[in-house]
Design an enzyme around this catalytic site. Structure first.
Site, PDB file in Angstrom:
ATOM      1  N   GLU A 187      19.379  49.048  10.524  1.00 11.45           N
ATOM      2  CA  GLU A 187      19.041  49.932   9.761  1.00 11.45           C
ATOM      3  C   GLU A 187      19.954  50.299   8.466  1.00 11.45           C
ATOM      4  O   GLU A 187      20.616  51.077   8.204  1.00 11.45           O
ATOM      5  CB  GLU A 187      19.312  51.472  10.425  1.00 11.45           C
ATOM      6  CG  GLU A 187      18.337  51.519  11.598  1.00 11.45           C
ATOM      7  CD  GLU A 187      17.940  53.227  11.763  1.00 11.45           C
ATOM      8  OE1 GLU A 187      17.333  53.948  11.122  1.00 11.45           O
ATOM      9  OE2 GLU A 187      18.526  53.659  12.871  1.00 11.45           O
TER      10      GLU A 187
ATOM     11  N   HIS B 183      25.357  55.337  15.794  1.00 17.17           N
ATOM     12  CA  HIS B 183      26.062  54.414  16.773  1.00 17.17           C
ATOM     13  C   HIS B 183      27.339  53.734  16.342  1.00 17.17           C
ATOM     14  O   HIS B 183      27.800  53.896  15.592  1.00 17.17           O
ATOM     15  CB  HIS B 183      24.980  53.226  16.481  1.00 17.17           C
ATOM     16  CG  HIS B 183      23.347  53.295  16.541  1.00 17.17           C
ATOM     17  ND1 HIS B 183      22.839  52.917  17.634  1.00 17.17           N
ATOM     18  CD2 HIS B 183      22.680  53.936  16.014  1.00 17.17           C
ATOM     19  CE1 HIS B 183      21.749  53.249  17.657  1.00 17.17           C
ATOM     20  NE2 HIS B 183      21.163  53.977  16.547  1.00 17.17           N
TER      21      HIS B 183
ATOM     22  N   ASN C 224      17.219  49.775  21.384  1.00 19.87           N
ATOM     23  CA  ASN C 224      16.570  51.246  21.721  1.00 19.87           C
ATOM     24  C   ASN C 224      16.145  51.214  23.114  1.00 19.87           C
ATOM     25  O   ASN C 224      15.005  51.825  23.546  1.00 19.87           O
ATOM     26  CB  ASN C 224      15.499  51.453  20.802  1.00 19.87           C
ATOM     27  CG  ASN C 224      15.908  52.369  19.487  1.00 19.87           C
ATOM     28  OD1 ASN C 224      16.711  53.284  19.525  1.00 19.87           O
ATOM     29  ND2 ASN C 224      15.540  51.692  18.202  1.00 19.87           N
TER      30      ASN C 224
ATOM     31  N   ASP D 194      20.245  46.435  17.860  1.00 25.11           N
ATOM     32  CA  ASP D 194      19.883  48.078  18.459  1.00 25.11           C
ATOM     33  C   ASP D 194      18.386  47.779  19.208  1.00 25.11           C
ATOM     34  O   ASP D 194      17.817  47.537  18.673  1.00 25.11           O
ATOM     35  CB  ASP D 194      19.582  49.018  17.658  1.00 25.11           C
ATOM     36  CG  ASP D 194      19.126  50.291  17.957  1.00 25.11           C
ATOM     37  OD1 ASP D 194      19.070  50.308  19.128  1.00 25.11           O
ATOM     38  OD2 ASP D 194      19.226  51.301  16.974  1.00 25.11           O
TER      39      ASP D 194
ATOM     40  N   ASN E 158      24.658  49.272  14.321  1.00 28.82           N
ATOM     41  CA  ASN E 158      23.322  49.959  13.520  1.00 28.82           C
ATOM     42  C   ASN E 158      24.058  50.993  12.575  1.00 28.82           C
ATOM     43  O   ASN E 158      24.994  51.797  13.048  1.00 28.82           O
ATOM     44  CB  ASN E 158      22.506  50.987  14.653  1.00 28.82           C
ATOM     45  CG  ASN E 158      21.486  51.795  13.721  1.00 28.82           C
ATOM     46  OD1 ASN E 158      21.661  52.047  12.620  1.00 28.82           O
ATOM     47  ND2 ASN E 158      20.161  51.662  14.590  1.00 28.82           N
TER      48      ASN E 158
END
Length: 255
Positions: free
Chosen positions: A34, A246, A147, A145, A7
């Site tokens: 991202e 990250h 999360n 990612d 990320n």
DNA sequence: ATGGTAGCCGCGCTA
């Protein structure tokens, strides 16, 4: 074969770091999240000049995913056909016979919020679609990612984070359901240092105090997991000037 | 003590 997920938190800002890292690490396939770039602004030339082919799906300000590969990515799918979503969070392509799914799973903001409900729905749709992809492509990697910190081992302060966003039971159950499709968490195939994390909040000296979470993952189907010989987190990237919040995660697969 | 930092065509929002 080295597979990585990172990320970057804005590819515009992180492009110089990405190019340096590609040159140093020689990864074969890289999943980025991202990117925060519309497709017409994507730095395709720079990445191709570094020796990679690239497919991407982005938008302004938020989200955005990209897949870089030494070999040509084919059968590219943008987004989840079962979950129409204006947010650009998902991309899949086949590289050298390996199906690679690059995912930026929603953050969810806080448990019980609208964004949390979206996250859980997104995960349910992901599970359904990855299940189909896996049936068609037994050699599959799901990277990005997530999360989600799958386990208390993946959290610097499990008591403080108990039940919170990124750690709640419904999120962890969704993660387990992905594993239930026949995927393995590549990082946990090997002995790893205690307190291994992939994300640290920019605030409150999170990285300096190693107050992080392990929320970036590379999941491998059984045929790939059997050939996985190493997995790790490139923590040093978080020490750089103007870092992403990250660190990249990697998995090495014997060919 | 509900903070703080980073990124973005932002004038708050998302993470």
């Amino acid at each position: 074969m080295k597979l990585a997920a990172w990320n970057v938190n804005s590819l515009k800002v992180r492009l110089p770091q990405l190019l340096e890292w590609l040159a140093a690490q020689q990864a074969d396939v890289v999943c980025l999240q991202e990117t925060k770039l519309e497709d017409h602004n994507f730095p395709q030339q720079e990445i191709e000049a570094a020796g990679y082919q690239v497919v991407f799906s982005g938008q302004k300000t938020y989200n955005g995913v990209a897949l870089l590969a030494r070999e040509t990515p084919v059968d590219v799918v943008y987004g989840n056909p079962h979950f129409p979503d204006p947010q650009k969070r998902l991309l899949a392509a086949t590289v050298n016979g390996m199906r690679v799914v690059c995912a930026y799973i929603p953050n969810g903001q806080s448990v019980g919020s609208e964004k949390y409900a979206y996250k859980l729905a997104w995960l349910t749709a992901l599970e359904a679609w990855v299940g189909e992809q896996l049936a068609a492509s037994p050699q599959l990697a799901l990277a990005g990612d997530f999360n989600i910190a799958p386990d208390d081992r993946d959290v610097h302060n499990p008591a403080a984070w108990a039940g919170q966003i990124l750690c709640s039971e419904p999120e962890r159950e969704a993660f387990q359901r992905l594993l239930g499709l026949g995927l393995k968490d590549s990082f946990r195939l090997f002995e790893q240092p205690e307190k291994s994390f992939s994300w640290w909040d920019y605030r409150m000296l999170g990285f300096q105090k190693n107050q992080g979470l392990r929320i970036d993952h590379i999941l491998l189907s059984a045929p790939l997991a059997e050939r996985c010989v190493a997995a790790g987190i490139e923590r040093d990237m978080r020490k750089r000037e103007r870092p992403s919040d990250h660190a990249p995660v990697t998995a090495l697969i014997a060919v």
